[in-house]
Design an enzyme around this catalytic site. Structure first.
Site, PDB file in Angstrom:
ATOM      1  N   LYS A 193     -91.627 -34.073  -9.630  1.00 62.42           N
ATOM      2  CA  LYS A 193     -91.522 -34.565  -8.193  1.00 62.42           C
ATOM      3  C   LYS A 193     -92.273 -35.760  -8.192  1.00 62.42           C
ATOM      4  CE  LYS A 193     -93.146 -34.359  -4.150  1.00 62.42           C
ATOM      5  NZ  LYS A 193     -93.121 -35.865  -3.738  1.00 62.42           N
ATOM      6  N   GLU A 268    -105.455 -33.206 -12.003  1.00 65.35           N
ATOM      7  CA  GLU A 268    -106.134 -34.283 -12.036  1.00 65.35           C
ATOM      8  C   GLU A 268    -106.455 -35.234 -10.907  1.00 65.35           C
ATOM      9  OE1 GLU A 268    -107.185 -37.863 -12.270  1.00 65.35           O
ATOM     10  OE2 GLU A 268    -105.355 -38.376 -13.206  1.00 65.35           O
ATOM     11  N   CYS A 302    -107.703 -43.592 -10.247  1.00 62.69           N
ATOM     12  CA  CYS A 302    -108.463 -42.644  -9.663  1.00 62.69           C
ATOM     13  C   CYS A 302    -109.861 -42.689 -10.288  1.00 62.69           C
ATOM     14  CB  CYS A 302    -107.895 -41.093 -10.055  1.00 62.69           C
ATOM     15  SG  CYS A 302    -107.159 -41.113 -11.670  1.00 62.69           S
ATOM     16  N   GLU A 399    -113.383 -41.061  -1.319  1.00 63.79           N
ATOM     17  CA  GLU A 399    -112.719 -41.881  -2.146  1.00 63.79           C
ATOM     18  C   GLU A 399    -111.635 -42.870  -1.393  1.00 63.79           C
ATOM     19  OE1 GLU A 399    -109.189 -39.983  -4.395  1.00 63.79           O
ATOM     20  OE2 GLU A 399    -109.689 -41.337  -6.125  1.00 63.79           O
TER      21      GLU A 399
HETATM   22  P1  ADP Z   1    -101.907 -39.636  -2.054  1.00 70.72           P
HETATM   23  O1  ADP Z   1    -102.887 -39.281  -1.044  1.00 70.72           O
HETATM   24  O2  ADP Z   1    -102.638 -40.505  -2.928  1.00 70.72           O
HETATM   25  O3  ADP Z   1    -100.652 -40.030  -1.710  1.00 70.72           O
HETATM   26  P2  ADP Z   1    -101.303 -36.884  -2.319  1.00 70.72           P
HETATM   27  O4  ADP Z   1    -102.006 -35.983  -3.119  1.00 70.72           O
HETATM   28  O5  ADP Z   1    -101.023 -36.613  -1.127  1.00 70.72           O
HETATM   29  O6  ADP Z   1    -101.835 -38.281  -3.037  1.00 70.72           O
HETATM   30  O7  ADP Z   1     -99.825 -36.911  -3.092  1.00 70.72           O
HETATM   31  C1  ADP Z   1     -99.757 -36.789  -4.788  1.00 70.72           C
HETATM   32  C2  ADP Z   1     -98.265 -36.203  -4.901  1.00 70.72           C
HETATM   33  O8  ADP Z   1     -98.510 -34.699  -4.372  1.00 70.72           O
HETATM   34  C3  ADP Z   1     -97.179 -36.794  -4.326  1.00 70.72           C
HETATM   35  O9  ADP Z   1     -96.226 -36.439  -5.008  1.00 70.72           O
HETATM   36  C4  ADP Z   1     -96.968 -35.835  -3.011  1.00 70.72           C
HETATM   37  O10 ADP Z   1     -95.711 -35.898  -2.514  1.00 70.72           O
HETATM   38  C5  ADP Z   1     -97.144 -34.444  -3.284  1.00 70.72           C
HETATM   39  N1  ADP Z   1     -97.848 -33.714  -2.189  1.00 70.72           N
HETATM   40  C6  ADP Z   1     -98.235 -33.965  -0.966  1.00 70.72           C
HETATM   41  N2  ADP Z   1     -98.359 -32.947  -0.442  1.00 70.72           N
HETATM   42  C7  ADP Z   1     -98.214 -31.898  -1.102  1.00 70.72           C
HETATM   43  C8  ADP Z   1     -98.201 -30.334  -0.822  1.00 70.72           C
HETATM   44  N3  ADP Z   1     -98.686 -29.879   0.159  1.00 70.72           N
HETATM   45  N4  ADP Z   1     -97.601 -29.572  -1.896  1.00 70.72           N
HETATM   46  C9  ADP Z   1     -97.034 -30.180  -3.035  1.00 70.72           C
HETATM   47  N5  ADP Z   1     -97.149 -31.663  -3.309  1.00 70.72           N
HETATM   48  C10 ADP Z   1     -97.636 -32.387  -2.330  1.00 70.72           C
END
Ligand code: ADP
Length: 495
Positions: A193, A268, A302, A399
């Protein structure tokens, strides 16, 4: 002058983008789509399918079938050959991939070419080699239960199974490769994803996997939101491992979901990496090093060196030079090869970064340079240096994931060790000095997964990468990546 857009990149971007499941491109079952944007203009670039749980079910089923079917029959040497072919295809389609990435993510075309494509191809070749070098141990055991019986035991690393990979938007293609390639080298299959904001190169990568001859269902790409597609994948009982790169906040959600199914997981996560400049370092080296550590990829890294600690004897002069460098960086779209600072990923991220700067200033920080948006359109933030910060401020603790560094002086090593480690994060750190004795005494005292000396943000496929503390669990790269995608089976034979 701006790079002229390759017609192949335009043609791909303009396609009707579906999910890639079992080698078929298909719309989401609900028919839902979502837009992706060009961060340099703020305009819609493309639309992709938005997967829901039902689509994720199909993708996981396809990955399971491939794992138990044709993929498991291949020899390690066959997997190696397919991955080497994929690396060749990444390079052969490199300019198209790089331009798609720059248009979708905003980053410099130089970074897209060198890292998203170049480093991805190198990483793929490095990991391809591991496919034929996965080995267990032969154990001379001392089991005494049955008198006279003899035993021989050995361990076999077996592929962990179906991997759900969830990646962020800061290095979209490279992060997808970091997950997919070691998983395939170990004999796993994958449902990836990509980030909501940056699905395009992952979709192109899915096609290249097929072109390389990787069988249907081995690599599946489900685009969609984190809340729907991401959550459905992380909590899916049909996956054996979730491999995540992203924020600490979402990492914790994913870890909880994984534990509920006892799914293996590696995380990570975020960082707030210190850059420590000792008193023997030349002022120019220190300022250039600090600038590179934070402004690379607009600070959307990161391991970005977002906390700068400089020995008090050099603090003012290093800060002045850093301010001069930051103010002189040219700002523009990633397709302009002269632009050194490019847009952030989204309006949301731009507002978040500006909001954090504003709060820092309200709490007493002084702006040495930057501190504001740039331009009328596009998601730009000027490179920003903040001083007069205290350890309890949000800009020091959280961050930011933008081109913002906070600078603090220190007087001795004990103090800088305390300041550097005063964070929930522990991903990276750099020490700038040629004083061997001081450097060697600092390295073991810094709580970080990677410590650089006289450099920052340098990674290599052979160097394990991951975080201490809330920067994550597990390591990627090198042999650590093989451990991350295998289960260890012990076999005990009585004779
Ligand atoms: P950022 O804040 O840098 O966008 P995230 O941790 O929100 O970082 O996103 C990293 C990845 O995790 C993306 O692919 C996002 O779609 C996915 N993501 C966000 N929320 C969820 C969730 N509740 N469960 C699984 N994946 C998620």
């Amino acid at each position: 002058m701006s790079v002229s857009v390759d017609p192949r990149a335009t043609a791909f971007i303009q396609r009707r983008h579906g999910l890639l499941i079992n080698a078929e491109v298909r719309p989401s079952l609900s028919g839902a789509e979502m837009p992706v944007f060009n961060p340099a203009t703020g305009e819609e670039l493309a639309r992709v399918a938005a997967a829901t749980a039902a689509d994720v079910d199909l993708a996981v089923a396809a990955a399971r079938q491939a794992f138990e079917g044709s993929w498991s029959q291949l020899r390690p040497a066959d997997r190696e050959r397919l991955l080497l072919k994929l690396a060749d295809l990444l390079e052969a389609n490199g300019e198209e991939l790089a331009q798609i990435e720059t248009l979708n993510n905003g980053k410099s075309i130089h970074l897209s070419r060198a890292l998203e494509v170049g480093a991805s191809a190198e990483f793929t070749r490095y990991m391809a080699g591991w496919a034929t070098k996965i080995e267990g141990k032969s154990l001379d055991v001392s089991i005494a239960a049955v008198p006279g019986a003899k035993y021989r035991a050995y361990t076999v690393p077996e592929p962990v199974g179906v991997v759900g990979a969830i990646v962020p938007w800061n290095f979209p293609l490279l992060m997808a490769i970091w997950k997919i390639v070691p998983a395939l080298a170990c004999g796993c299959t994958v449902v990836l994803k990509p980030a909501d904001e940056t699905p395009l190169t992952a979709l192109r990568l899915g096609q290249l996997c097929l072109e390389a001859g990787i069988p249907a269902g081995v690599v599946n790409i489900v685009t969609g939101t984190g809340a729907q597609a991401g959550a459905a994948l992380a909590g899916h009982p049909g996956i054996d491992k979730v491999a995540f790169t992203g924020s600490t906040q979402i990492g914790k959600v994913i870890g909880h979901a994984a534990v509920d199914n006892m799914t293996r997981f590696s995380l990570e996560l975020g960082g707030k990496s210190p850059v420590i400049v000792l008193d023997d370092t030349s002022l120019d080296t220190a300022a250039a090093g600090a600038a590179g550590a934070i402004f690379f990829n607009q600070g959307q890294v990161c391991t970005a060196g977002s906390r700068l600690y400089v020995h008090r004897s050099a603090f003012d002069k290093v800060l002045e030079r850093l301010g001069t460098i930051a103010s002189s960086l040219s700002i523009g779209p990633g397709l302009d090869p002269q632009a050194q600072i490019n847009p952030l990923i989204s309006a949301k991220q731009q507002n978040r970064v500006l909001g954090m700067i504003e709060r820092g200033v309200a709490e007493g920080a002084s702006v040495i340079c930057g501190g504001e948006r740039y331009g009328e359109s596009g998601f730009y933030v000027r490179p920003t240096v903040l001083a007069n910060v205290r350890p309890d401020m949000q800009v020091v603790r959280e961050e930011i994931f933008g081109p913002v560094v906070v600078a603090t002086p220190f007087d001795d090593l004990d103090e800088v060790v305390h300041l550097a480690n005063d964070s929930v994060y522990g991903l990276g750190a750099s020490i700038w000095s040629n004083d061997l004795r001081q450097v060697m005494s600092l390295i073991p005292r810094i709580k970080a997964g990677t410590v650089w000396v006289n450099t920052h943000n340098m990674l290599d496929p052979s160097m394990p990468f991951g975080g201490y503390k809330q920067s994550g669990i597990g390591r990627e790269m090198g042999h650590a990546a093989i451990e991350a995608y295998t289960e260890n089976k012990s076999v005990c034979i009585a004779y």
